[in-house]
Write a protein that holds these residues in place. Sequence first.
Motif, PDB file in Angstrom:
ATOM      1  N   CYS A 154       0.820  -1.210   0.000  1.00 41.92           N
ATOM      2  CA  CYS A 154       0.000   0.000   0.000  1.00 41.92           C
ATOM      3  C   CYS A 154       0.859   1.267   0.000  1.00 41.92           C
ATOM      4  CB  CYS A 154      -0.959  -0.003   1.189  1.00 41.92           C
ATOM      5  SG  CYS A 154      -0.222   0.516   2.747  1.00 41.92           S
ATOM      6  N   CYS A 157       3.273   1.863   2.878  1.00 43.83           N
ATOM      7  CA  CYS A 157       4.334   0.876   3.129  1.00 43.83           C
ATOM      8  C   CYS A 157       5.434   0.852   2.070  1.00 43.83           C
ATOM      9  CB  CYS A 157       3.737  -0.526   3.214  1.00 43.83           C
ATOM     10  SG  CYS A 157       2.712  -0.788   4.671  1.00 43.83           S
ATOM     11  N   CYS A 210      -3.283  -4.814   1.876  1.00 47.52           N
ATOM     12  CA  CYS A 210      -1.849  -4.563   1.722  1.00 47.52           C
ATOM     13  C   CYS A 210      -1.062  -5.807   2.112  1.00 47.52           C
ATOM     14  CB  CYS A 210      -1.419  -3.382   2.587  1.00 47.52           C
ATOM     15  SG  CYS A 210       0.385  -3.171   2.625  1.00 47.52           S
ATOM     16  N   TYR A 212       2.083  -5.950   2.739  1.00 45.39           N
ATOM     17  CA  TYR A 212       3.067  -5.668   3.804  1.00 45.39           C
ATOM     18  C   TYR A 212       2.371  -5.533   5.147  1.00 45.39           C
ATOM     19  CZ  TYR A 212       7.268  -3.669   5.957  1.00 45.39           C
ATOM     20  OH  TYR A 212       8.352  -3.437   6.757  1.00 45.39           O
ATOM     21  N   CYS A 213       1.289  -4.722   5.210  1.00 50.30           N
ATOM     22  CA  CYS A 213       0.529  -4.561   6.461  1.00 50.30           C
ATOM     23  C   CYS A 213       0.011  -5.917   6.956  1.00 50.30           C
ATOM     24  CB  CYS A 213      -0.681  -3.656   6.261  1.00 50.30           C
ATOM     25  SG  CYS A 213      -0.351  -1.930   5.928  1.00 50.30           S
TER      26      CYS A 213
HETATM   27 ZN   LIG Z   1       0.627  -1.354   3.932  1.00 55.96          ZN
END
Ligand SMILES: [Zn+2]
Length: 242
Positions: A154, A157, A210, A212-213
């Motif tokens: 996202c 990130c 996301c 990564y999140c």
């Molecule tokens: Zn993210």
Amino acid sequence: MTLPLALITPQWQCPESIVAYTTTKAGGVSEGDFVGLNVGAHVGDNLHHVQANRSLLPHSEKITWLEQVHGNRVARLPTQNVQADAAFSTSSMHFCAVMTADCVPILLCDVKGTQVAVVHAGWKGLENHIIENAVTAFDIAQGELMAWIGPAICGACYEVDAYLASVFKRYPTAIKQGQASNKYLLNLPLIAEYQLKALGVSNVTQSQLCTYCREDLFYSHRHATHHHKPNTGRIVSVIGLK
Ligand SMILES: [Zn+2]
């Protein structure tokens, strides 16, 4: 213990004839840095595990696995040439799929549900018109297409340097200042949406997921790098015709 598969069903108003899903890490037999349902055969995982994982997927026998190279070529299925970063199909025998681990997966179909495509769009693909190439592969007016933007890193990130930010300076709302003065935050899913809409595809749905999140759910190349892991697995986004 192997978990059951936990597939994501895109939340878009697609026609009845469309089959579409994105995988998560859940399920599968991979271990270590690839733990779960890694479907990437090019990332250093045990190939027997990858094969077993792929065989668990719905309609696995119909999926064409691309050899993705961050280019801008669209493979028209069926084909022997799978070196491509997008696939297009009008046949219920041939499902389109792209693997990702932070890059943007995009599913496309027409509103009547007769043609489908999938796109793997990292920053290179976005810069080099991979979305345009996939949209123009359809034998249908762009206004009759719809798109779903799947799980990707996202805009909060994805930190990039000044060069990469400058590549996308025509999308100012997709770029924010980072923590350091020479760092920027780039919103790849938003750039993908802008590009789709500029091409006439107005019906665009963001998954808002996301990688990564939600590293608990997805493989994230950036997350792995930040944790000094040499590699990670891949999820797959699949679209086909019933
Ligand atoms: Zn993210």
